[in-house]
Design a protein around this motif. Structure first.
Motif, PDB file in Angstrom:
ATOM      1  N   CYS A   9      -2.119   9.508   9.848  1.00 29.25           N
ATOM      2  CA  CYS A   9      -1.826  10.177   8.590  1.00 29.25           C
ATOM      3  C   CYS A   9      -1.184   9.147   7.683  1.00 29.25           C
ATOM      4  O   CYS A   9       0.000   8.810   7.846  1.00 29.25           O
ATOM      5  N   ALA A  10      -1.962   8.633   6.755  1.00 31.20           N
ATOM      6  CA  ALA A  10      -1.488   7.606   5.841  1.00 31.20           C
ATOM      7  C   ALA A  10      -0.992   8.253   4.556  1.00 31.20           C
ATOM      8  O   ALA A  10      -1.718   9.024   3.928  1.00 31.20           O
ATOM      9  N   ALA A  11       0.224   7.935   4.169  1.00 28.79           N
ATOM     10  CA  ALA A  11       0.848   8.519   2.990  1.00 28.79           C
ATOM     11  C   ALA A  11       0.956   7.503   1.869  1.00 28.79           C
ATOM     12  O   ALA A  11       1.169   6.309   2.107  1.00 28.79           O
ATOM     13  N   SER A  12       0.822   7.988   0.658  1.00 26.74           N
ATOM     14  CA  SER A  12       1.043   7.167  -0.525  1.00 26.74           C
ATOM     15  C   SER A  12       1.773   8.001  -1.564  1.00 26.74           C
ATOM     16  O   SER A  12       1.906   9.212  -1.429  1.00 26.74           O
ATOM     17  N   GLY A  13       2.251   7.349  -2.599  1.00 25.44           N
ATOM     18  CA  GLY A  13       3.049   8.024  -3.602  1.00 25.44           C
ATOM     19  C   GLY A  13       4.525   7.917  -3.280  1.00 25.44           C
ATOM     20  O   GLY A  13       5.007   6.863  -2.879  1.00 25.44           O
ATOM     21  N   SER A  14       5.235   9.028  -3.421  1.00 23.64           N
ATOM     22  CA  SER A  14       6.685   9.050  -3.233  1.00 23.64           C
ATOM     23  C   SER A  14       7.045   9.177  -1.760  1.00 23.64           C
ATOM     24  O   SER A  14       7.704  10.129  -1.328  1.00 23.64           O
ATOM     25  N   THR A  15       6.633   8.192  -0.981  1.00 23.67           N
ATOM     26  CA  THR A  15       6.808   8.288   0.466  1.00 23.67           C
ATOM     27  C   THR A  15       8.268   8.254   0.893  1.00 23.67           C
ATOM     28  O   THR A  15       8.610   8.792   1.948  1.00 23.67           O
ATOM     29  N   SER A  56       4.370   9.502  16.347  1.00 23.33           N
ATOM     30  CA  SER A  56       5.147   8.312  16.054  1.00 23.33           C
ATOM     31  C   SER A  56       4.966   7.945  14.590  1.00 23.33           C
ATOM     32  O   SER A  56       4.156   8.542  13.874  1.00 23.33           O
ATOM     33  N   ARG A  57       5.712   6.942  14.157  1.00 25.62           N
ATOM     34  CA  ARG A  57       5.742   6.590  12.742  1.00 25.62           C
ATOM     35  C   ARG A  57       5.804   5.087  12.582  1.00 25.62           C
ATOM     36  O   ARG A  57       6.492   4.392  13.339  1.00 25.62           O
ATOM     37  N   ASP A  58       5.091   4.582  11.601  1.00 22.67           N
ATOM     38  CA  ASP A  58       5.177   3.190  11.201  1.00 22.67           C
ATOM     39  C   ASP A  58       5.577   3.184   9.734  1.00 22.67           C
ATOM     40  O   ASP A  58       4.733   3.346   8.850  1.00 22.67           O
ATOM     41  N   ASN A  59       6.868   3.015   9.478  1.00 21.54           N
ATOM     42  CA  ASN A  59       7.362   3.097   8.111  1.00 21.54           C
ATOM     43  C   ASN A  59       6.791   1.991   7.222  1.00 21.54           C
ATOM     44  O   ASN A  59       6.579   2.201   6.028  1.00 21.54           O
ATOM     45  N   ALA A  60       6.564   0.816   7.788  1.00 21.86           N
ATOM     46  CA  ALA A  60       6.037  -0.290   7.005  1.00 21.86           C
ATOM     47  C   ALA A  60       4.669   0.030   6.436  1.00 21.86           C
ATOM     48  O   ALA A  60       4.307  -0.461   5.365  1.00 21.86           O
TER      49      ALA A  60
END
Length: 116
Positions: free
Chosen positions: A22-28, A70-74
């Protein structure tokens, strides 16, 4: 405003594994919670897993022990690793990001099909 794009869905045999993204963009930076949901044909949407901005995770009983969020903040990406897949896992999988404002945003979904 946040935009979410799910990917990674596929056709897989029972017992196999997939990793959804789940790739997020904008005001992440405003995202407080990211949830995974799934919806099978003719069934209610089911909550699957959650990861908070602090890294806390929760799972539905139906997937506990098999799925890992899990999450990859970078990369502004949340993952759902699915192991030991069962036919009953077949569904469209969606991610949902909840912001500090209370607004929530959905991705378009990705199809997971598990054959018996």
């Amino acid at each position: 405003q946040v935009q979410l794009v799910e990917s990674g869905g596929d056709l897989v045999q029972a017992g196999g594994s997939l990793r959804l993204s789940c790739a997020a963009s904008g005001s992440t930076s405003s995202i407080v919670l990211t949830d995974w949901y799934r919806q099978a044909p003719g069934k209610q949407r089911e909550w699957v897993a959650r990861i908070s901005s602090g890294g806390n995770t929760m799972y539905a009983d139906s997937v506990k022990g098999r799925f890992t969020v899990s999450r990859d903040n970078a990369q502004n990406t949340v993952y759902l690793r699915m192991n030991s897949l069962k036919p009953e896992d077949t569904a469209v999988y969606y991610c949902n990001a909840r912001l500090r404002s209370g607004n929530a945003f959905w991705g378009q979904g990705t199809q997971v099909t598990v054959s018996s």
